[in-house]
Design an enzyme around this catalytic site. Structure first.
Site, PDB file in Angstrom:
ATOM      1  N   ASP A 147      -6.019   2.856  -2.065  1.00 24.47           N
ATOM      2  CA  ASP A 147      -4.894   2.553  -1.158  1.00 24.47           C
ATOM      3  C   ASP A 147      -4.841   1.030  -0.993  1.00 24.47           C
ATOM      4  O   ASP A 147      -4.289   0.526  -0.026  1.00 24.47           O
ATOM      5  CB  ASP A 147      -5.133   3.252   0.196  1.00 24.47           C
ATOM      6  N   LYS A 200      -2.070   3.862  -4.759  1.00 24.85           N
ATOM      7  CA  LYS A 200      -0.813   3.392  -4.180  1.00 24.85           C
ATOM      8  C   LYS A 200      -0.149   2.479  -5.216  1.00 24.85           C
ATOM      9  O   LYS A 200      -0.791   1.582  -5.767  1.00 24.85           O
ATOM     10  CB  LYS A 200      -1.124   2.592  -2.914  1.00 24.85           C
ATOM     11  N   TRP A 237      -8.284   7.244   5.523  1.00 22.08           N
ATOM     12  CA  TRP A 237      -8.431   8.100   4.331  1.00 22.08           C
ATOM     13  C   TRP A 237      -9.868   8.636   4.267  1.00 22.08           C
ATOM     14  O   TRP A 237     -10.089   9.790   3.938  1.00 22.08           O
ATOM     15  CB  TRP A 237      -8.115   7.307   3.049  1.00 22.08           C
ATOM     16  N   ASP A 297     -14.816  -7.595  -2.345  1.00 16.81           N
ATOM     17  CA  ASP A 297     -13.511  -7.820  -2.976  1.00 16.81           C
ATOM     18  C   ASP A 297     -13.528  -7.103  -4.326  1.00 16.81           C
ATOM     19  O   ASP A 297     -14.267  -7.492  -5.230  1.00 16.81           O
ATOM     20  CB  ASP A 297     -13.296  -9.333  -3.152  1.00 16.81           C
TER      21      ASP A 297
HETATM   22  C1  LIG Z   1      -3.129   0.081   3.510  1.00 21.43           C
HETATM   23  S1  LIG Z   1      -4.702  -0.566   3.833  1.00 21.43           S
HETATM   24  C2  LIG Z   1      -5.753   0.795   3.604  1.00 21.43           C
HETATM   25  C3  LIG Z   1      -5.708   1.818   4.694  1.00 21.43           C
HETATM   26  C4  LIG Z   1      -6.793   2.872   4.542  1.00 21.43           C
HETATM   27  N1  LIG Z   1      -6.597   3.669   3.345  1.00 21.43           N
HETATM   28  C5  LIG Z   1      -6.832   3.796   5.709  1.00 21.43           C
HETATM   29  O1  LIG Z   1      -6.561   4.979   5.574  1.00 21.43           O
HETATM   30  O2  LIG Z   1      -7.193   3.341   6.812  1.00 21.43           O
HETATM   31  C6  LIG Z   1      -5.023  -1.525   2.407  1.00 21.43           C
HETATM   32  C7  LIG Z   1      -6.410  -2.073   2.331  1.00 21.43           C
HETATM   33  O3  LIG Z   1      -6.604  -2.701   1.061  1.00 21.43           O
HETATM   34  C8  LIG Z   1      -7.592  -3.687   1.258  1.00 21.43           C
HETATM   35  N2  LIG Z   1      -7.654  -4.606   0.107  1.00 21.43           N
HETATM   36  C9  LIG Z   1      -6.705  -5.456  -0.328  1.00 21.43           C
HETATM   37  N3  LIG Z   1      -7.138  -6.172  -1.375  1.00 21.43           N
HETATM   38  C10 LIG Z   1      -8.409  -5.746  -1.625  1.00 21.43           C
HETATM   39  C11 LIG Z   1      -9.403  -6.105  -2.577  1.00 21.43           C
HETATM   40  N4  LIG Z   1      -9.183  -7.073  -3.483  1.00 21.43           N
HETATM   41  N5  LIG Z   1     -10.590  -5.478  -2.545  1.00 21.43           N
HETATM   42  C12 LIG Z   1     -10.842  -4.521  -1.615  1.00 21.43           C
HETATM   43  N6  LIG Z   1      -9.936  -4.138  -0.678  1.00 21.43           N
HETATM   44  C13 LIG Z   1      -8.740  -4.736  -0.680  1.00 21.43           C
HETATM   45  C14 LIG Z   1      -7.136  -4.353   2.548  1.00 21.43           C
HETATM   46  O4  LIG Z   1      -8.171  -5.091   3.141  1.00 21.43           O
HETATM   47  C15 LIG Z   1      -6.694  -3.152   3.373  1.00 21.43           C
HETATM   48  O5  LIG Z   1      -7.715  -2.724   4.248  1.00 21.43           O
END
Ligand SMILES: C[S@@+](CC[C@H](N)C(=O)[O-])C[C@H]1O[C@@H](n2cnc3c(N)ncnc32)[C@H](O)[C@@H]1O
Length: 230
Positions: A145, A185, A84, A121
């Site tokens: 996302d 999302k 993204w 986080d």
């Molecule tokens: C579907 S992937 C994102 C893909 C990204 N948008 C791309 O285009 O490459 C979802 C992401 O959410 C992140 N994520 C999940 N929980 C999170 C949190 N509490 N804080 C930050 N990131 C988080 C995951 O580590 C993961 O990389």
């Protein structure tokens, strides 16, 4: 490889890849690998140099509701590996003084020129403040996302997902400039009732978009709210 031919999303013909079941590989891993190798968007992402197939989702969302511009401050939550963010960079001129791109993820993400990458986080109480510290001005677009890893317990998973979307929206309501955009999302038929109500109060237009590149068998969809009322 079998010789069955397919047409990729980029219009090219591609071969269907058959994956042998290795003794030590679980059946679910074999299925995942097979899906990856035969997914036209995975192929296209590789061909076009995108870090993830997710890049096409943002491209398709921005085609329906164009919100990415040359002069734009963008916060990309859940950004790793960076598909993204790459799409954002196709539009935003990061040399402009009113532009900025911040990419945050709980997991490490490789650096990208012109982007402030934060490994953090977002569910931590101090996360919004850490983001405020790096922001150079009001934000035009907040993207989320974020997808927490599934625990396998449907209700718990749903609550964690909704929790992250709510946190992203709370943050967006604090940082967005009037006219700003929020994209997140969401799952299971869209934003839940309270979230949707709040979005409709705070934004002029709220829309759900399921981009063609989002897998049909995935419950994910995206809520796109434009025209932040401030
Ligand atoms: C579907 S992937 C994102 C893909 C990204 N948008 C791309 O285009 O490459 C979802 C992401 O959410 C992140 N994520 C999940 N929980 C999170 C949190 N509490 N804080 C930050 N990131 C988080 C995951 O580590 C993961 O990389």
């Amino acid at each position: 490889m079998s010789d069955k031919k397919k047409t990729s999303s980029s219009g090219r013909r591609m071969m269907s890849v058959r994956v042998k079941t290795a003794k030590r590989r679980k059946n679910s891993s074999t299925q995942w690998l097979k899906r990856q190798l035969n997914d036209p968007y995975v192929v296209r992402a590789q061909e076009e140099g995108y870090r993830s197939r997710a890049a096409f989702k943002l491209m398709e969302i921005n085609e329906v509701v164009p919100f990415l511009k040359k002069k734009c401050r963008v916060v990309d939550l859940g950004a790793a590996p960076g598909g993204w963010t790459q799409v954002v960079l196709n539009y935003v001129d990061t040399n402009h003084p009113d532009s900025q791109v911040v990419a945050l993820d709980i997991n490490p993400m490789d650096d990208m020129a012109g982007v402030t990458v934060m490994e953090l986080d977002f569910s931590l109480p101090e996360a919004p403040d850490k983001l405020f510290e790096v922001l150079t001005g009001p934000v035009d677009v907040v993207l989320s996302d974020m997808a927490p890893p599934a625990m396998g317990h449907k209700q718990t998973d749903h609550l964690r997902i909704i929790g992250l979307v709510e946190m992203a929206l709370d943050f967006a309501l604090e940082v967005l400039s009037p006219g700003g955009t929020f994209v997140a999302k969401v799952w299971q038929g869209g934003a839940d009732h309270d979230l949707l109500k709040l979005l409709k109060q705070k934004f002029l237009k709220v829309k759900h978009i399921k981009p063609p590149s989002s897998r049909k068998d995935s419950a994910e969809t995206f809520v796109v709210a434009t025209g932040f009322k401030g």
